[in-house]
Design an enzyme around this catalytic site. Structure first.
Site, PDB file in Angstrom:
ATOM      1  N   LYS A 171       1.048  -0.838   0.138  1.00  0.00           N
ATOM      2  CA  LYS A 171      -0.574   0.171   0.132  1.00  0.00           C
ATOM      3  C   LYS A 171       1.006   1.513  -0.463  1.00  0.00           C
ATOM      4  O   LYS A 171       0.409   2.278  -0.798  1.00  0.00           O
ATOM      5  CB  LYS A 171      -1.447  -0.197   1.338  1.00  0.00           C
ATOM      6  CG  LYS A 171      -1.434   1.618   1.986  1.00  0.00           C
ATOM      7  CD  LYS A 171      -2.085   1.861   2.391  1.00  0.00           C
ATOM      8  CE  LYS A 171      -1.932   1.305   4.352  1.00  0.00           C
ATOM      9  NZ  LYS A 171      -1.290   3.235   4.408  1.00  0.00           N
ATOM     10  N   ASN A 172       2.445   1.545   0.911  1.00  0.00           N
ATOM     11  CA  ASN A 172       2.702   2.340   1.301  1.00  0.00           C
ATOM     12  C   ASN A 172       3.522   2.799   0.452  1.00  0.00           C
ATOM     13  O   ASN A 172       4.505   4.187   0.448  1.00  0.00           O
ATOM     14  CB  ASN A 172       2.772   2.604   2.744  1.00  0.00           C
ATOM     15  CG  ASN A 172       2.327   3.151   3.493  1.00  0.00           C
ATOM     16  OD1 ASN A 172       0.478   3.042   3.511  1.00  0.00           O
ATOM     17  ND2 ASN A 172       3.063   2.440   4.769  1.00  0.00           N
ATOM     18  N   CYS A 185      -5.642  12.548  12.239  1.00  0.00           N
ATOM     19  CA  CYS A 185      -6.692  11.162  12.201  1.00  0.00           C
ATOM     20  C   CYS A 185      -6.294  10.623  13.661  1.00  0.00           C
ATOM     21  O   CYS A 185      -6.051  11.202  14.507  1.00  0.00           O
ATOM     22  CB  CYS A 185      -5.921  10.615  11.288  1.00  0.00           C
ATOM     23  SG  CYS A 185      -4.554   9.798  11.413  1.00  0.00           S
ATOM     24  N   ASP A 213       4.285   0.894  12.214  1.00  0.00           N
ATOM     25  CA  ASP A 213       2.937   0.358  11.595  1.00  0.00           C
ATOM     26  C   ASP A 213       2.432  -1.070  12.586  1.00  0.00           C
ATOM     27  O   ASP A 213       1.432  -1.737  12.018  1.00  0.00           O
ATOM     28  CB  ASP A 213       2.983   0.002   9.802  1.00  0.00           C
ATOM     29  CG  ASP A 213       2.625   1.843   9.347  1.00  0.00           C
ATOM     30  OD1 ASP A 213       3.298   1.767   8.658  1.00  0.00           O
ATOM     31  OD2 ASP A 213       2.557   2.136  10.292  1.00  0.00           O
ATOM     32  N   ARG A 248      -0.440  14.814  12.531  1.00  0.00           N
ATOM     33  CA  ARG A 248      -0.340  14.359  11.008  1.00  0.00           C
ATOM     34  C   ARG A 248      -0.098  15.634  10.530  1.00  0.00           C
ATOM     35  O   ARG A 248      -0.035  16.331   9.616  1.00  0.00           O
ATOM     36  CB  ARG A 248      -0.787  13.571  10.475  1.00  0.00           C
ATOM     37  CG  ARG A 248      -0.852  11.950  11.289  1.00  0.00           C
ATOM     38  CD  ARG A 248      -1.248  10.931  10.788  1.00  0.00           C
ATOM     39  NE  ARG A 248      -0.261  10.800   9.590  1.00  0.00           N
ATOM     40  CZ  ARG A 248      -0.342   9.472   9.232  1.00  0.00           C
ATOM     41  NH1 ARG A 248      -2.517   8.485   8.933  1.00  0.00           N
ATOM     42  NH2 ARG A 248       0.135   8.705   8.221  1.00  0.00           N
ATOM     43  N   ARG A 270      -9.133  -0.972   3.925  1.00  0.00           N
ATOM     44  CA  ARG A 270      -8.141   0.087   3.439  1.00  0.00           C
ATOM     45  C   ARG A 270      -6.859   0.226   3.482  1.00  0.00           C
ATOM     46  O   ARG A 270      -6.390   0.398   2.175  1.00  0.00           O
ATOM     47  CB  ARG A 270      -8.217   1.885   4.503  1.00  0.00           C
ATOM     48  CG  ARG A 270      -8.813   2.576   4.311  1.00  0.00           C
ATOM     49  CD  ARG A 270      -8.925   3.661   5.872  1.00  0.00           C
ATOM     50  NE  ARG A 270      -7.521   4.753   5.507  1.00  0.00           N
ATOM     51  CZ  ARG A 270      -6.785   5.691   6.063  1.00  0.00           C
ATOM     52  NH1 ARG A 270      -7.254   6.047   6.695  1.00  0.00           N
ATOM     53  NH2 ARG A 270      -5.732   5.831   5.443  1.00  0.00           N
TER      54      ARG A 270
HETATM   55  C1  EPZ Z   1       3.833   6.756   6.196  1.00  0.00           C
HETATM   56  O1  EPZ Z   1       3.510   8.389   6.690  1.00  0.00           O
HETATM   57  C2  EPZ Z   1       3.326   5.861   5.948  1.00  0.00           C
HETATM   58  N1  EPZ Z   1       2.276   6.079   5.569  1.00  0.00           N
HETATM   59  C3  EPZ Z   1       2.366   5.584   7.293  1.00  0.00           C
HETATM   60  O2  EPZ Z   1       2.109   4.231   7.145  1.00  0.00           O
HETATM   61  C4  EPZ Z   1       3.082   4.952   8.740  1.00  0.00           C
HETATM   62  O3  EPZ Z   1       2.705   5.244   9.441  1.00  0.00           O
HETATM   63  C5  EPZ Z   1       4.356   6.500   8.614  1.00  0.00           C
HETATM   64  O4  EPZ Z   1       5.426   6.947   6.860  1.00  0.00           O
HETATM   65  C6  EPZ Z   1       5.841   6.230   9.172  1.00  0.00           C
HETATM   66  O5  EPZ Z   1       6.518   5.624   8.613  1.00  0.00           O
HETATM   67  C7  EPZ Z   1       1.926   6.203   3.739  1.00  0.00           C
HETATM   68  O6  EPZ Z   1       3.528   5.915   3.225  1.00  0.00           O
HETATM   69  C8  EPZ Z   1       1.182   6.229   2.980  1.00  0.00           C
HETATM   70  P1  EPZ Z   1       5.888  10.735   8.425  1.00  0.00           P
HETATM   71  P2  EPZ Z   1       3.832  10.062   6.607  1.00  0.00           P
HETATM   72  O7  EPZ Z   1       5.311  12.004   7.834  1.00  0.00           O
HETATM   73  O8  EPZ Z   1       4.577   9.769   5.589  1.00  0.00           O
HETATM   74  C9  EPZ Z   1       6.032  14.239  11.695  1.00  0.00           C
HETATM   75  C10 EPZ Z   1       0.398   3.429   7.351  1.00  0.00           C
HETATM   76  O9  EPZ Z   1      -0.241   2.726   8.564  1.00  0.00           O
HETATM   77  N2  EPZ Z   1       6.051  14.782  10.438  1.00  0.00           N
HETATM   78  O10 EPZ Z   1       7.037   9.792   8.272  1.00  0.00           O
HETATM   79  O11 EPZ Z   1       2.228  10.462   7.638  1.00  0.00           O
HETATM   80  C11 EPZ Z   1       4.295  13.273  11.526  1.00  0.00           C
HETATM   81  O12 EPZ Z   1       3.433  14.056  12.664  1.00  0.00           O
HETATM   82  C12 EPZ Z   1       0.430   4.628   7.639  1.00  0.00           C
HETATM   83  O13 EPZ Z   1       0.242   2.236   6.562  1.00  0.00           O
HETATM   84  C13 EPZ Z   1       5.958  15.861  11.184  1.00  0.00           C
HETATM   85  O14 EPZ Z   1       5.529  16.394  12.396  1.00  0.00           O
HETATM   86  O15 EPZ Z   1       4.873   9.571   8.257  1.00  0.00           O
HETATM   87  C14 EPZ Z   1       4.540  11.467  12.900  1.00  0.00           C
HETATM   88  O16 EPZ Z   1       4.832  12.181  14.257  1.00  0.00           O
HETATM   89  C15 EPZ Z   1       0.261   5.137   8.764  1.00  0.00           C
HETATM   90  N3  EPZ Z   1       5.146  16.797  10.012  1.00  0.00           N
HETATM   91  C16 EPZ Z   1       6.162  11.481  12.445  1.00  0.00           C
HETATM   92  O17 EPZ Z   1       6.523  12.723  11.351  1.00  0.00           O
HETATM   93  C17 EPZ Z   1       5.344  16.435   8.935  1.00  0.00           C
HETATM   94  O18 EPZ Z   1       4.980  17.285   7.397  1.00  0.00           O
HETATM   95  C18 EPZ Z   1       6.279  10.337  10.833  1.00  0.00           C
HETATM   96  O19 EPZ Z   1       5.174  10.457  10.299  1.00  0.00           O
HETATM   97  C19 EPZ Z   1       5.295  15.166   8.718  1.00  0.00           C
HETATM   98  C20 EPZ Z   1       4.937  14.099   9.417  1.00  0.00           C
END
Ligand code: EPZ
Length: 416
Positions: free
Chosen positions: A22-23, A116, A304, A121, A396
């Protein structure tokens, strides 16, 4: 709302073929916007988040054709740069389309994806990176308009190795002027998959999968076909299902390297694992041993998998301590699982789980995608019947989960 009814306590045995990731699929589908033409994708998982992505592409003028095991995406006639708010809200990760639209049109409009179930996020890292690439941002009533006369490569250091921000920078800069260097980049395998597909289209990306990625802008990208990597979180989920069900399950079509942190923890919890080239067989112990988990960016233990391990550890011998270092609110599933007898105490980012064999079926409601998967794990272990509501969250991210579970002997039915 649809629900799963699961009769637990059955030994599960057999084979599970892991679907496309998915990711990896979501950013790769966004990347098809960068080529004014067709892209053919294989191993695209049939899950709700991918359907939502296809909806958005069609809404802005793209064409999606599904033929047997491939999907042909034609983005020649994309003419809108606004991602529909309703679809943005359905799936936060659609913010990744902004990078692709900027990469091709230097224009994108989208609403704040909103928080969410697992945390606020924010997308501040994405927006700061856009500005460093020369993009002007205007924000009004929760809608962000991005525009640039020219997008010029730059050095971007990420405060946090954000997966989405890393992907968005790559999508925005593959066809910009000059060179972009990302430091403290996320190293997740899905970023490598995106980069491999873009390089096949003619991009010049080096270092994906490391914390320093270099992108040299090119004029245009060509048509290509690409086979999406297997889903490492789905693989980890079925390994955990094997661990709690006292049986033995073989998962095929996986990349062992991608699931190493999860496999190491399962071995620490007394599971026996037989590893092959692209399969792994798990043989559950009589009783799992409690282990401590700290979620970290890749190659650390994946956030995850946290909820799914939380469910498994609730049935193990001894106490386990989980520390969730990535998201600030990823323990909601434990409240629901306590209805089944799970003993857990949450203190900030830490959850202390006291293992017990006394887990009973109950009525629970899925809180989010991976929390819902955790409830399936618990229900397969529990004595008696569990009803899981709100399973749209689970659908999803898990392709054909009901059929895959039935094939290994689970007693599960979906009730519309
Ligand atoms: C990706 O989400 C994945 N989703 C998530 O999988 C996964 O948990 C996450 O990476 C971490 O590995 C997809 O790839 C579609 P991040 P993403 O930006 O990109 C903070 C699932 O269950 N952050 O690495 O949204 C954020 O709040 C999903 O398949 C900021 O502060 O994750 C979080 O605490 C859930 N500012 C941390 O970084 C930003 O601009 C990690 O977020 C962006 C992120």
């Amino acid at each position: 709302m649809s629900k799963f009814i699961i009769q637990g306590g059955k030994k599960l045995e057999g084979k599970v073929k892991i679907s496309g990731s998915k990711n990896a699929a979501l950013p790769i589908i966004a990347a098809t916007i960068l080529n004014k033409g067709k892209t053919t994708l294989y191993n695209v998982p049939k899950i709700q988040d991918v359907s939502t992505m296809f909806e958005i592409l069609k809404e802005i003028g793209g064409k999606v054709t599904k033929k047997n095991n491939k999907v042909i995406i034609d983005t020649s006639n994309i003419h809108k740069f606004k991602i529909p708010e309703t679809l943005m809200r359905q799936m936060r990760s659609s913010v990744i389309l902004a990078g692709a639209l900027l990469g091709r049109y230097k224009e994108a409009r989208f609403s704040y994806p909103g928080g969410c179930d697992i945390g606020s996020r924010p997308i501040d890292l994405h927006l700061k990176a856009f500005e460093k690439l020369g993009i002007e941002l205007e924000e009004e009533y929760g809608e962000i308009s991005c525009h640039a006369e020219r997008i010029v490569g730059n050095e971007i250091n990420l405060d946090f190795p954000s997966v989405g921000a890393t992907e968005n920078i790559i999508l925005t800069s593959v066809m910009c002027e000059g060179k972009t260097i990302i430091t403290n980049a996320a190293k997740e395998p899905e970023i490598e998959d995106l980069s491999k597909m873009l390089n096949k289209m003619g991009a010049k990306i080096k270092g994906a999968g490391t914390d320093k990625i270099e992108i040299i802008g090119v004029k245009k990208l060509a048509e290509t076909s690409y086979n999406i990597m297997p889903d490492r979180i789905e693989a980890g989920t079925y390994l955990v299902i094997g661990a709690v069900s006292g049986g033995n399950i073989t998962i095929t079509n996986i990349n062992l390297e991608h699931i190493k942190p999860v496999v190491d923890k399962l071995e620490e919890a007394n599971c026996k694992l037989e590893k092959g080239k692209n399969f792994i067989k798990i043989i559950a112990p009589r009783r799992l041993k409690g282990v401590d988990i700290k979620t970290m960016p890749y190659p650390g233990f994946p956030t995850d998998m946290q909820a799914i391990f939380g469910a498994m550890l609730s049935t193990a011998k001894g106490t386990s301590i989980i520390t969730e270092n990535i998201f600030e609110n990823r323990y909601k599933y434990l409240q629901e699982l306590s209805r089944m007898g799970v003993k857990a105490k949450i203190e900030g980012r830490t959850a202390i789980i006291k293992g017990t064999k006394k887990i009973q079926g109950a009525n629970v409601i899925a809180t989010d995608l991976r929390g819902g998967a955790a409830m399936i794990v618990e229900a397969l272990y529990a004595k008696g019947i569990t009803q899981i509501d709100n399973i749209h969250y689970i659908l999803r991210g898990y392709e054909n989960i009901e059929d895959k579970l039935k094939k290994i002997g689970a007693n599960i039915t979906l009730e519309k």
